[in-house]
Design a protein around this motif. Structure first.
Motif, PDB file in Angstrom:
ATOM      1  N   PHE A  46     123.051 180.546  66.601  1.00 24.11           N
ATOM      2  CA  PHE A  46     122.584 179.464  66.994  1.00 24.11           C
ATOM      3  C   PHE A  46     122.996 178.251  65.926  1.00 24.11           C
ATOM      4  N   ALA A  47     123.869 178.763  64.872  1.00 24.67           N
ATOM      5  CA  ALA A  47     124.418 178.147  63.674  1.00 24.67           C
ATOM      6  C   ALA A  47     124.815 176.644  64.204  1.00 24.67           C
ATOM      7  N   GLY A  48     125.293 176.775  65.408  1.00 27.98           N
ATOM      8  CA  GLY A  48     125.866 175.601  65.867  1.00 27.98           C
ATOM      9  C   GLY A  48     125.117 174.280  66.243  1.00 27.98           C
ATOM     10  N   MET A  49     123.921 174.529  66.246  1.00 32.77           N
ATOM     11  CA  MET A  49     122.716 173.443  66.290  1.00 32.77           C
ATOM     12  C   MET A  49     122.793 172.500  65.285  1.00 32.77           C
ATOM     13  N   ASN A  50     123.329 172.900  64.161  1.00 35.14           N
ATOM     14  CA  ASN A  50     123.274 172.144  62.885  1.00 35.14           C
ATOM     15  C   ASN A  50     124.904 171.525  62.547  1.00 35.14           C
ATOM     16  N   SER A  51     125.770 171.551  63.668  1.00 32.93           N
ATOM     17  CA  SER A  51     127.028 171.202  63.216  1.00 32.93           C
ATOM     18  C   SER A  51     127.316 170.095  64.133  1.00 32.93           C
ATOM     19  N   ASN A  52     128.393 169.316  63.570  1.00 28.46           N
ATOM     20  CA  ASN A  52     128.718 168.038  64.574  1.00 28.46           C
ATOM     21  C   ASN A  52     130.379 168.263  64.414  1.00 28.46           C
TER      22      ASN A  52
END
Ligand SMILES: [Zn+2]
Length: 192
Positions: A46-52
């Motif tokens: 779920f690392a994409g939660m922290n990316s823009n």
């Protein structure tokens, strides 16, 4: 965008409870470290939660190529938000640059990956990738196709192993010109 912190301790607690709830003994040897392992794994997937992902497309370069760019067979792994089970497959991303505004191929891959690493719906994932490219690069058009197998359909429910769900999102010229859309879809389907 505000950074969301993934609370590993909370995930551990929750996984411990799930194991208890299904009648398992969370203290038995094989399960002792499972909550910790799952928490670490969730942080990763779920690392994409922290990316823009829009940030990845900030750096474009000018190349006088106003013709189709198509990146096929980008491997994609995501988690269905309805069941928290994986769905995985391939994404195909195409765009027609405007005014020579192009980005590195790897940037398109990173955009797809970042949106995939969140609880997702395949339909939304497809649109998010298309909108991100469309808004950031303002190209003549964008087409995104995702084909994926959903574990929530394979392992449970209708149990249809191998069934592929195909979604597409088209913007700009691919939306307004059927012949341009047909051309990109045929390139995507063509096995080279
Ligand atoms: Zn599902």
């Amino acid at each position: 965008m505000q950074k969301k912190v993934i609370d590993e301790a909370k995930i551990e607690e929750a996984v411990h409870m799930i194991l208890e709830a299904i009648g398992e003994d969370p203290e038995r040897e094989g399960l002792q470290n499972t909550p910790k392992r799952v928490a670490r794994m969730y942080r990763e997937i779920f690392a994409g939660m922290n990316s823009n992902p829009r940030e990845f497309l900030q750096v474009s370069f000018t190349e006088f190529h106003d013709e189709l760019v198509l990146v096929k067979d980008i491997p994609l792994y995501s988690m269905c938000e309805h069941h928290l089970l994986p769905f995985y497959g391939k994404a195909h991303v195409a765009y027609i640059p405007r005014g020579g505004k192009v980005v590195g191929i790897s940037k398109l891959t990173r955009v797809a990956e970042a949106y995939a690493m969140r609880p997702q719906l395949q339909e939304r994932l497809t649109s998010q990738i298309a909108d991100c490219i469309n808004d950031s690069l303002k190209p003549f058009g964008v087409a995104v196709v995702i084909e994926a197998e959903h574990m929530c359909m394979t392992m449970r429910g209708v149990r249809k192993p191998g069934a592929l769900t195909v979604t597409s999102a088209v913007r700009g010229i691919f939306e307004t010109r059927p012949e341009t859309r047909a051309e990109v879809f045929s390139l995507i389907n063509q096995k080279i």
